[in-house]
Design a protein around this motif. Sequence first.
Motif, PDB file in Angstrom:
ATOM      1  N   ARG A  18       0.832  -1.198   0.000  1.00 13.80           N
ATOM      2  CA  ARG A  18       0.000   0.000   0.000  1.00 13.80           C
ATOM      3  C   ARG A  18       0.871   1.253   0.000  1.00 13.80           C
ATOM      4  O   ARG A  18       1.928   1.275   0.619  1.00 13.80           O
ATOM      5  CB  ARG A  18      -0.861  -0.044   1.250  1.00 13.80           C
ATOM      6  CG  ARG A  18      -1.680   1.154   1.492  1.00 13.80           C
ATOM      7  CD  ARG A  18      -2.357   1.049   2.844  1.00 13.80           C
ATOM      8  NE  ARG A  18      -3.232   2.172   2.981  1.00 13.80           N
ATOM      9  CZ  ARG A  18      -4.470   2.111   3.374  1.00 13.80           C
ATOM     10  NH1 ARG A  18      -4.980   0.964   3.734  1.00 13.80           N
ATOM     11  NH2 ARG A  18      -5.207   3.182   3.445  1.00 13.80           N
ATOM     12  N   THR A  19       0.421   2.281  -0.708  1.00 12.22           N
ATOM     13  CA  THR A  19       1.106   3.568  -0.700  1.00 12.22           C
ATOM     14  C   THR A  19       0.140   4.652  -0.241  1.00 12.22           C
ATOM     15  O   THR A  19      -1.056   4.570  -0.512  1.00 12.22           O
ATOM     16  CB  THR A  19       1.687   3.927  -2.082  1.00 12.22           C
ATOM     17  OG1 THR A  19       2.421   5.149  -1.964  1.00 12.22           O
ATOM     18  CG2 THR A  19       0.603   4.072  -3.128  1.00 12.22           C
ATOM     19  N   GLU A  20       0.668   5.619   0.460  1.00 16.33           N
ATOM     20  CA  GLU A  20      -0.141   6.766   0.876  1.00 16.33           C
ATOM     21  C   GLU A  20       0.473   8.065   0.387  1.00 16.33           C
ATOM     22  O   GLU A  20       0.034   9.144   0.764  1.00 16.33           O
ATOM     23  CB  GLU A  20      -0.301   6.767   2.401  1.00 16.33           C
ATOM     24  CG  GLU A  20      -1.107   5.575   2.885  1.00 16.33           C
ATOM     25  CD  GLU A  20      -1.299   5.555   4.385  1.00 16.33           C
ATOM     26  OE1 GLU A  20      -0.813   6.455   5.080  1.00 16.33           O
ATOM     27  OE2 GLU A  20      -1.947   4.601   4.864  1.00 16.33           O
ATOM     28  N   ASP A  21       1.509   7.951  -0.445  1.00 19.46           N
ATOM     29  CA  ASP A  21       2.189   9.153  -0.942  1.00 19.46           C
ATOM     30  C   ASP A  21       2.383   9.122  -2.455  1.00 19.46           C
ATOM     31  O   ASP A  21       3.363   9.613  -2.976  1.00 19.46           O
ATOM     32  CB  ASP A  21       3.524   9.342  -0.233  1.00 19.46           C
ATOM     33  CG  ASP A  21       4.467   8.151  -0.407  1.00 19.46           C
ATOM     34  OD1 ASP A  21       4.184   7.264  -1.252  1.00 19.46           O
ATOM     35  OD2 ASP A  21       5.477   8.101   0.302  1.00 19.46           O
ATOM     36  N   SER A  25       6.708   5.656  -1.579  1.00 20.50           N
ATOM     37  CA  SER A  25       7.074   4.585  -0.656  1.00 20.50           C
ATOM     38  C   SER A  25       5.902   3.610  -0.550  1.00 20.50           C
ATOM     39  O   SER A  25       4.757   3.973  -0.799  1.00 20.50           O
ATOM     40  CB  SER A  25       7.428   5.154   0.729  1.00 20.50           C
ATOM     41  OG  SER A  25       6.305   5.786   1.296  1.00 20.50           O
ATOM     42  N   TRP A  26       6.228   2.377  -0.192  1.00 22.68           N
ATOM     43  CA  TRP A  26       5.216   1.321  -0.121  1.00 22.68           C
ATOM     44  C   TRP A  26       5.342   0.581   1.198  1.00 22.68           C
ATOM     45  O   TRP A  26       6.456   0.337   1.677  1.00 22.68           O
ATOM     46  CB  TRP A  26       5.394   0.332  -1.279  1.00 22.68           C
ATOM     47  CG  TRP A  26       5.110   0.957  -2.597  1.00 22.68           C
ATOM     48  CD1 TRP A  26       5.985   1.650  -3.395  1.00 22.68           C
ATOM     49  CD2 TRP A  26       3.864   0.988  -3.278  1.00 22.68           C
ATOM     50  NE1 TRP A  26       5.354   2.094  -4.521  1.00 22.68           N
ATOM     51  CE2 TRP A  26       4.048   1.701  -4.485  1.00 22.68           C
ATOM     52  CE3 TRP A  26       2.603   0.474  -2.988  1.00 22.68           C
ATOM     53  CZ2 TRP A  26       3.017   1.912  -5.389  1.00 22.68           C
ATOM     54  CZ3 TRP A  26       1.578   0.670  -3.889  1.00 22.68           C
ATOM     55  CH2 TRP A  26       1.792   1.385  -5.073  1.00 22.68           C
ATOM     56  N   GLN A  27       4.204   0.189   1.776  1.00 24.95           N
ATOM     57  CA  GLN A  27       4.181  -0.583   3.007  1.00 24.95           C
ATOM     58  C   GLN A  27       3.590  -1.958   2.721  1.00 24.95           C
ATOM     59  O   GLN A  27       2.575  -2.067   2.048  1.00 24.95           O
ATOM     60  CB  GLN A  27       3.327   0.104   4.085  1.00 24.95           C
ATOM     61  CG  GLN A  27       3.814   1.470   4.509  1.00 24.95           C
ATOM     62  CD  GLN A  27       3.319   2.574   3.575  1.00 24.95           C
ATOM     63  OE1 GLN A  27       2.207   2.546   3.088  1.00 24.95           O
ATOM     64  NE2 GLN A  27       4.173   3.544   3.317  1.00 24.95           N
ATOM     65  N   ASN A  50     -11.733   2.782  -2.471  1.00 22.62           N
ATOM     66  CA  ASN A  50     -11.227   3.857  -1.618  1.00 22.62           C
ATOM     67  C   ASN A  50     -10.043   3.283  -0.841  1.00 22.62           C
ATOM     68  O   ASN A  50      -9.596   2.171  -1.139  1.00 22.62           O
ATOM     69  CB  ASN A  50     -12.330   4.436  -0.711  1.00 22.62           C
ATOM     70  CG  ASN A  50     -12.960   3.408   0.202  1.00 22.62           C
ATOM     71  OD1 ASN A  50     -12.292   2.514   0.711  1.00 22.62           O
ATOM     72  ND2 ASN A  50     -14.259   3.530   0.421  1.00 22.62           N
ATOM     73  N   ASN A  51      -9.547   3.995   0.152  1.00 24.23           N
ATOM     74  CA  ASN A  51      -8.370   3.523   0.898  1.00 24.23           C
ATOM     75  C   ASN A  51      -8.637   2.282   1.735  1.00 24.23           C
ATOM     76  O   ASN A  51      -7.696   1.605   2.136  1.00 24.23           O
ATOM     77  CB  ASN A  51      -7.835   4.634   1.808  1.00 24.23           C
ATOM     78  CG  ASN A  51      -7.132   5.714   1.020  1.00 24.23           C
ATOM     79  OD1 ASN A  51      -6.684   5.499  -0.099  1.00 24.23           O
ATOM     80  ND2 ASN A  51      -7.052   6.896   1.602  1.00 24.23           N
ATOM     81  N   SER A  52      -9.890   1.996   2.011  1.00 14.79           N
ATOM     82  CA  SER A  52     -10.223   0.877   2.888  1.00 14.79           C
ATOM     83  C   SER A  52     -10.845  -0.313   2.173  1.00 14.79           C
ATOM     84  O   SER A  52     -10.532  -1.458   2.473  1.00 14.79           O
ATOM     85  CB  SER A  52     -11.195   1.341   3.978  1.00 14.79           C
ATOM     86  OG  SER A  52     -10.623   2.353   4.751  1.00 14.79           O
ATOM     87  N   GLY A  72      -8.422  -1.972   4.326  1.00 11.59           N
ATOM     88  CA  GLY A  72      -7.215  -1.724   3.546  1.00 11.59           C
ATOM     89  C   GLY A  72      -6.416  -2.955   3.185  1.00 11.59           C
ATOM     90  O   GLY A  72      -5.272  -2.855   2.768  1.00 11.59           O
TER      91      GLY A  72
END
Length: 138
Positions: A18-21, A25-27, A50-52, A72
């Motif tokens: 997942r990325t939030e930027d 970067s990736w988690q 969506n994000n979830s 998510g």
Amino acid sequence: MIFTGERVVWHEMSVLFRTEDGGKSWQYVGAVPDMLTEGHSLTMGAAFINNSIGFMTIRSSEEPDIWRTQDGGKTWEYQELTEVPEYYSIAYAPEVHGDILCLYVGMEEYSEYGGTKAKYESTDQGRTWEYKGLVIRK
């Protein structure tokens, strides 16, 4: 992003990142869907609305194999469809059409956007699905 690998005889493993930027970067989120120790048949599609909330569909020759997450991708729940026509077992990731999600299920995996498909719609972000009949996609 879903990575698939370790493919052997129509089975593979899938891992979600997942990325939030915007991809800088990736988690690591985890195995998809909760199959860290066992594989599954080939991934047909994946989509997050969506994000979830997201969905993953897996190749099946028996019944539509659809998974939904609402956190998510940390946990996944199997989605059951009603009124599935005989021999319709290949589900594709849902598509967003305004406030409605559309899910298409076919008899074969080679024509996601063409041919006769069983159509399902959801107005509650994919918690439940209503069968709308057979449609021809072109």
